[in-house]
Design an enzyme around this catalytic site. Structure first.
Site, PDB file in Angstrom:
ATOM      1  N   GLU A 136      -2.123  74.786  16.749  1.00  0.00           N
ATOM      2  CA  GLU A 136      -1.663  75.963  15.763  1.00  0.00           C
ATOM      3  C   GLU A 136      -2.933  76.714  15.435  1.00  0.00           C
ATOM      4  O   GLU A 136      -3.231  77.203  14.456  1.00  0.00           O
ATOM      5  CB  GLU A 136      -1.278  75.582  14.481  1.00  0.00           C
ATOM      6  CG  GLU A 136       0.216  74.473  14.774  1.00  0.00           C
ATOM      7  CD  GLU A 136       0.859  74.346  13.346  1.00  0.00           C
ATOM      8  OE1 GLU A 136       0.409  74.506  12.298  1.00  0.00           O
ATOM      9  OE2 GLU A 136       1.980  73.881  13.569  1.00  0.00           O
TER      10      GLU A 136
ATOM     11  N   GLU B 163       4.904  68.433  17.046  1.00  0.00           N
ATOM     12  CA  GLU B 163       5.359  68.358  15.903  1.00  0.00           C
ATOM     13  C   GLU B 163       6.777  68.786  15.342  1.00  0.00           C
ATOM     14  O   GLU B 163       7.018  69.827  15.925  1.00  0.00           O
ATOM     15  CB  GLU B 163       4.199  68.896  14.726  1.00  0.00           C
ATOM     16  CG  GLU B 163       2.944  68.485  14.682  1.00  0.00           C
ATOM     17  CD  GLU B 163       2.053  69.353  13.792  1.00  0.00           C
ATOM     18  OE1 GLU B 163       2.499  70.018  12.747  1.00  0.00           O
ATOM     19  OE2 GLU B 163       0.790  69.312  13.990  1.00  0.00           O
TER      20      GLU B 163
HETATM   21  C1  BGP Z   1       1.573  71.803  10.624  1.00  0.00           C
HETATM   22  C2  BGP Z   1       0.118  71.330  10.936  1.00  0.00           C
HETATM   23  C3  BGP Z   1      -0.062  69.930  10.208  1.00  0.00           C
HETATM   24  C4  BGP Z   1       0.900  69.797   8.980  1.00  0.00           C
HETATM   25  C5  BGP Z   1       2.105  70.057   8.973  1.00  0.00           C
HETATM   26  C6  BGP Z   1       3.104  70.208   7.813  1.00  0.00           C
HETATM   27  O1  BGP Z   1       1.388  73.349  10.473  1.00  0.00           O
HETATM   28  O2  BGP Z   1      -0.043  71.247  11.997  1.00  0.00           O
HETATM   29  O3  BGP Z   1      -1.441  69.767   9.876  1.00  0.00           O
HETATM   30  O4  BGP Z   1       0.118  69.736   7.752  1.00  0.00           O
HETATM   31  O5  BGP Z   1       2.311  71.591   9.364  1.00  0.00           O
HETATM   32  O6  BGP Z   1       2.837  71.220   6.935  1.00  0.00           O
HETATM   33  P1  BGP Z   1       2.385  71.146   5.598  1.00  0.00           P
HETATM   34  O7  BGP Z   1       0.905  70.319   5.548  1.00  0.00           O
HETATM   35  O8  BGP Z   1       1.712  72.683   5.254  1.00  0.00           O
HETATM   36  O9  BGP Z   1       3.217  70.829   4.721  1.00  0.00           O
END
Ligand code: BGP
Length: 462
Positions: A166, A365
């Protein structure tokens, strides 16, 4: 089996080094921007839990890999922390880190789980941030050395590599919307840093291919589809396209096609913000595109034509070109504040098929962060997270449909394997198939969703 997936489908999950490993005495890890920021402003982090206190994977990966097996993993993605391997960002390689990552990857492979390794997951070594981080060309060169070091050290065992996770997020967080260090609001910097990330990616791809290690290299992008409020309103449609150019195509086009989207280039030129670059950079980007695309999907972006007055306080911003649209009656994950829109995953996969040469891709993801999951613990001490099973199922149905229609999607990874540290949200929202009890020595317990996922993986469908 109603939803049967293609043979050899990748079932697994994703995590990152900075969110899971933790810091231990004698590990010789150098500070990243997260260690530094937490030291400066611990109150910005939920419950003041910082990056050194993550799930202790650095010490407990053997136990964790057994749990991965029990939850049906045939593949697993993590990242090598740059500040662990090369503590000062450049120079000396930390031999403790080399031993750790070798052992971690060996253990995965010995247990039938293929390691996928990402090189940058929001974690700039502090020594490089002090010199400007992604704003500086020195960082690009340092990153390429780091990447090459990783390929040379681990490239005979790791066959799937990713240059970034990302890359738009450190730009949004660090230079536009203030949720990553250095927390600036400066669009010129955003453009320069983003350009350097893309250049660094292309240069690392070039190095990887030159080494002829027989694996694949790609990038992981959060391709948040941009939907106009009203499809029949050309102003809304145009605004949605601009948001798409800023947040998706800015990285997707150079990664897959080797070029930047024209709409974006026009805007950047109008703003007189063309990043500093050398003539050959564009050739390097053009010639070194990805083999494999990782797609992260959580939520859609809803857009309408700009109606609110432009805020000039901090100079131009992407938001000068559109407004976010608050769609009534949308389905929400109230804990994270993100809309749940399952069909979005299908729209992304259709877009890569129709407009990006049907590039080989996988869902890298997808997931649901929920606060207070301990209230769902049953008599046997297991969290009954039926909402998560539902969430995954509904998304998988759309992945299945896209594959039926010909999209070259070869896997699905959940965010995440076990509850981990979510940046400034720390351990607020839990995403894992496996719970981590912070009050009891980070004790791991497989949730109901983890057991369900094992069945899905064993049956290659559901
Ligand atoms: C994505 C990232 C992760 C993870 C996930 C969940 O954007 O790649 O690292 O953290 O989101 O989001 P958050 O942690 O902000 O709740």
């Amino acid at each position: 089996m109603t939803y049967q997936f293609p043979e050899g489908f990748w079932w697994g999950s994703a995590a990152s080094g900075p969110q899971t490993e933790g810091t231990f005495p004698g590990d010789k890890k150098g500070p990243s921007i997260w260690d530094y920021w937490y030291e400066q402003e611990p109150e910005k982090f939920f419950d003041r839990v910082g990056p050194e206190k993550t799930s202790q994977v650095y010490k407990r990966y053997k136990e964790d890999i057994q749990l991965m097996k029990e939850t049906g993993h045939n593949t697993f993605r993590t990242s090598i922390q740059w500040s662990r391997l090369i503590p000062a960002g450049t120079g000396e390689v930390n031999q403790e880190a080399v031993a750790f990552y070798h052992d971690y990857f060996d253990e995965l492979i010995a247990n039938g789980i293929e390691p996928f390794v990402n090189l940058y997951h929001f974690d700039m070594p502090m020594a490089l941030q002090e010199k400007g981080g992604w704003l500086s060309r020195e960082t690009v060169e340092a990153y390429v050395v780091f990447a090459k070091t990783c390929f040379e050290l681990f490239g005979t065992k790791v066959k799937k590599w990713f240059t970034h996770n990302e890359p738009i997020v450190p730009i949004e967080g660090g230079y536009l919307y203030q949720f990553h260090y250095p927390n600036e609001i400066n669009m010129k910097h955003a453009v320069q840093a983003g350009f350097h990330e893309t250049l660094a990616s292309a240069k690392a791809i070039k190095e990887y291919h030159a080494l002829e290690l027989g694996g694949e290299i790609g990038i992981i992008l959060n391709l948040t589809p941009s939907y106009p409020r009203d499809e029949a309103n050309p102003e809304d449609v145009k605004a949605a396209q601009i948001a798409d150019a800023f947040f998706n195509r800015s990285f997707l086009d150079p990664a897959v096609k080797g070029t930047f989207p024209e709409e974006l280039v026009t805007i950047i030129k109008e703003l007189d913000m063309i990043p500093e670059h050398e003539a050959e950079d564009l050739v390097i980007i053009q010639e070194n595109t990805i083999d494999l695309l990782g797609i992260n999907y959580y939520q859609p972006r809803r857009i309408m034509a700009k109606e609110t007055p432009i805020d000039h306080t901090n100079g131009p911003l992407p938001d000068d070109y559109f407004d976010n649209y608050d769609k009534p009656d949308k389905k929400m994950n109230p804990y994270r504040g993100w809309e749940i829109y399952e069909k979005g995953i299908y729209d992304i996969l259709t877009n890569t098929r129709e407009n990006y040469g049907n590039i080989k891709c996988y869902i890298s993801e997808n997931g649901m962060g929920v606060e207070g999951e301990e209230r769902f613990v049953n008599d046997e001490g297991i969290i009954e997270d039926d909402y998560r099973i539902e969430f995954v199922k509904e998304h998988l149905k759309y992945v299945h449909q896209a594959i039926q229609e010909g999209t070259n999607c070869v896997g699905y990874h959940m965010w995440t394997c076990m509850d981990n540290w979510s940046w400034t949200n720390a351990y607020k929202n839990r995403y894992g198939f496996i719970s981590v009890d912070l009050n009891h020595d980070a004790k791991r317990t497989i949730k109901k969703s983890g057991r369900w996922y094992k069945e899905v993986s064993d049956n290659n469908g559901f």
